[in-house]
Design a protein around this motif. Structure first.
Motif, mmCIF file in Angstrom:
data_model
loop_
_atom_site.group_PDB
_atom_site.id
_atom_site.type_symbol
_atom_site.label_atom_id
_atom_site.label_comp_id
_atom_site.label_asym_id
_atom_site.label_seq_id
_atom_site.Cartn_x
_atom_site.Cartn_y
_atom_site.Cartn_z
ATOM 1 N N LEU A 185 54.878 -56.325 -98.291
ATOM 2 C CA LEU A 185 56.011 -55.481 -97.920
ATOM 3 C C LEU A 185 57.019 -55.500 -99.053
ATOM 4 O O LEU A 185 57.358 -56.567 -99.569
ATOM 5 C CB LEU A 185 56.628 -55.982 -96.614
ATOM 6 C CG LEU A 185 57.783 -55.191 -95.998
ATOM 7 C CD1 LEU A 185 57.847 -55.424 -94.485
ATOM 8 C CD2 LEU A 185 59.138 -55.563 -96.616
ATOM 9 N N PHE A 186 57.502 -54.313 -99.414
ATOM 10 C CA PHE A 186 58.540 -54.191 -100.433
ATOM 11 C C PHE A 186 59.744 -53.503 -99.797
ATOM 12 O O PHE A 186 59.598 -52.478 -99.118
ATOM 13 C CB PHE A 186 58.068 -53.353 -101.624
ATOM 14 C CG PHE A 186 56.739 -53.787 -102.194
ATOM 15 C CD1 PHE A 186 56.416 -55.137 -102.304
ATOM 16 C CD2 PHE A 186 55.820 -52.855 -102.630
ATOM 17 C CE1 PHE A 186 55.202 -55.540 -102.834
ATOM 18 C CE2 PHE A 186 54.599 -53.241 -103.168
ATOM 19 C CZ PHE A 186 54.288 -54.584 -103.260
ATOM 20 N N ASN A 191 49.277 -62.166 -91.387
ATOM 21 C CA ASN A 191 49.765 -61.135 -90.479
ATOM 22 C C ASN A 191 49.306 -61.388 -89.045
ATOM 23 O O ASN A 191 48.114 -61.309 -88.734
ATOM 24 C CB ASN A 191 49.257 -59.770 -90.943
ATOM 25 C CG ASN A 191 49.932 -58.626 -90.231
ATOM 26 O OD1 ASN A 191 50.863 -58.820 -89.450
ATOM 27 N ND2 ASN A 191 49.472 -57.419 -90.514
ATOM 28 N N THR A 192 50.257 -61.678 -88.164
ATOM 29 C CA THR A 192 49.895 -61.964 -86.774
ATOM 30 C C THR A 192 49.592 -60.700 -85.968
ATOM 31 O O THR A 192 49.196 -60.799 -84.807
ATOM 32 C CB THR A 192 51.002 -62.756 -86.063
ATOM 33 O OG1 THR A 192 52.219 -61.995 -86.084
ATOM 34 C CG2 THR A 192 51.230 -64.098 -86.720
ATOM 35 N N MET A 201 63.081 -50.018 -96.245
ATOM 36 C CA MET A 201 61.657 -50.230 -96.498
ATOM 37 C C MET A 201 61.165 -49.279 -97.588
ATOM 38 O O MET A 201 61.485 -48.095 -97.589
ATOM 39 C CB MET A 201 60.840 -49.980 -95.230
ATOM 40 C CG MET A 201 61.079 -50.965 -94.113
ATOM 41 S SD MET A 201 60.747 -52.682 -94.556
ATOM 42 C CE MET A 201 62.443 -53.297 -94.671
ATOM 43 N N LEU A 202 60.391 -49.832 -98.517
ATOM 44 C CA LEU A 202 59.802 -49.037 -99.589
ATOM 45 C C LEU A 202 58.311 -48.825 -99.393
ATOM 46 O O LEU A 202 57.796 -47.725 -99.611
ATOM 47 C CB LEU A 202 60.046 -49.715 -100.942
ATOM 48 C CG LEU A 202 61.493 -49.890 -101.352
ATOM 49 C CD1 LEU A 202 61.586 -50.696 -102.645
ATOM 50 C CD2 LEU A 202 62.185 -48.543 -101.518
ATOM 51 N N ILE A 231 54.459 -64.611 -88.861
ATOM 52 C CA ILE A 231 55.209 -63.401 -88.538
ATOM 53 C C ILE A 231 54.295 -62.213 -88.801
ATOM 54 O O ILE A 231 53.355 -62.298 -89.606
ATOM 55 C CB ILE A 231 56.500 -63.337 -89.396
ATOM 56 C CG1 ILE A 231 57.484 -62.315 -88.836
ATOM 57 C CG2 ILE A 231 56.172 -63.058 -90.862
ATOM 58 C CD1 ILE A 231 58.858 -62.415 -89.493
ATOM 59 N N SER A 232 54.558 -61.117 -88.141
ATOM 60 C CA SER A 232 53.775 -59.912 -88.386
ATOM 61 C C SER A 232 54.530 -58.986 -89.336
ATOM 62 O O SER A 232 55.735 -59.153 -89.563
ATOM 63 C CB SER A 232 53.501 -59.169 -87.068
ATOM 64 O OG SER A 232 54.684 -58.565 -86.586
ATOM 65 N N ASP A 233 53.831 -58.005 -89.860
ATOM 66 C CA ASP A 233 54.478 -57.027 -90.727
ATOM 67 C C ASP A 233 55.569 -56.267 -89.956
ATOM 68 O O ASP A 233 56.639 -55.981 -90.503
ATOM 69 C CB ASP A 233 53.449 -56.062 -91.310
ATOM 70 C CG ASP A 233 52.596 -55.373 -90.240
ATOM 71 O OD1 ASP A 233 52.331 -55.982 -89.184
ATOM 72 O OD2 ASP A 233 52.178 -54.224 -90.474
ATOM 73 N N LYS A 234 55.312 -55.986 -88.674
ATOM 74 C CA LYS A 234 56.290 -55.257 -87.871
ATOM 75 C C LYS A 234 57.536 -56.102 -87.620
ATOM 76 O O LYS A 234 58.670 -55.601 -87.659
ATOM 77 C CB LYS A 234 55.658 -54.837 -86.548
ATOM 78 C CG LYS A 234 54.505 -53.856 -86.720
ATOM 79 C CD LYS A 234 53.830 -53.559 -85.383
ATOM 80 C CE LYS A 234 52.629 -52.639 -85.574
ATOM 81 N NZ LYS A 234 51.925 -52.396 -84.280
#
Length: 230
Positions: free
Chosen positions: A219-220, A137-138, A177-178, A161-164
């Motif tokens: 991330l799901f 996670n960046t 997004m779940l 890449i980041s989660d955002k």
């Protein structure tokens, strides 16, 4: 018994993946079970799974016999082990829109994300789930301060890449997004006092590598039921 040369396939050492006496093996298995537990609440009881970067197939194996399991993997050694666990590598025989679940576990950062995500979107059923586990996670404070993450190998190109950023890309693909998690405290790798101490030391110029909150994310997301992804 496999020798070290046989274990080191495609510049990736699988030795700690098969030694049940090692802490790394035990921690990895514990982590797999934690990840599976968080993911399974979004899944049907059976279906078709694609594990991209499946390694030895240990994570896919958790889904049991009710799931039809497919994998993508570069290592010939890993593929031979995963095949014995019932994982099929004949992805070309699968039609588009036929997978209930696509998993990236610690693998997305080795691939060009837009290309592989577009492919995944095509292969996923409407209503199907895409899951990203153990993703670097960046947006973590570790990366922002030290321009590095402890799990990244040197001399290998990474597509970070980041989660955002990943969330934005998936939402542009009309996915819902779940859940987004940043597992750390409940993992077997976390030693909060030690890790915070290492963090402070690094602020003074050291380059210690250690787990830290936010370094990894999962991330799901669900593909829109009305979207064929074509």
């Amino acid at each position: 018994m496999l020798n070290q040369k046989e274990l080191l396939d495609g510049n990736y050492d699988f030795s700690t993946y098969i030694d049940p006496t090692s802490n790394k093996y035990k921690w990895r298995v514990q982590t797999y079970n934690q990840e599976y537990s968080r993911l399974k609440k979004f899944l049907p009881s059976k279906g078709r799974l694609m594990d991209i970067g499946c390694g030895l197939g240990t994570f896919s194996e958790l889904f049991g016999d009710d799931w039809e399991k497919y994998g993508i993997e570069l290592s010939d050694y890993a593929k031979s082990v995963a095949t014995q666990k019932g994982i099929n590598f004949d992805i070309k025989a699968c039609e588009e829109g036929s997978f209930d679940l696509i998993v990236f576990r610690g693998s997305l950062h080795y691939m060009e994300p837009l290309e592989i995500l577009s492919y995944s979107n095509k292969m996923l059923k409407p209503g199907g789930i895409i899951a990203f586990l153990a993703a670097p996670n960046t947006s973590s404070i570790y990366y922002k301060l030290f321009n590095d993450l402890p799990m990244l190998e040197k001399d290998i190109k990474h597509f970070l890449i980041s989660d955002k950023e990943l969330r934005k890309i998936l939402e542009e693909m009309n996915m819902v997004m779940l859940e987004i998690n940043k597992p750390y405290l409940n993992t077997p790798y976390a030693r909060p006092i030690r890790d915070f101490g290492c963090f402070i030391i690094n602020l003074f110029g050291a380059r210690l590598k250690f787990p830290f909150y936010g370094n990894m994310f999962e991330l799901f997301a669900r593909k829109n039921a009305g979207d064929k992804g074509l």
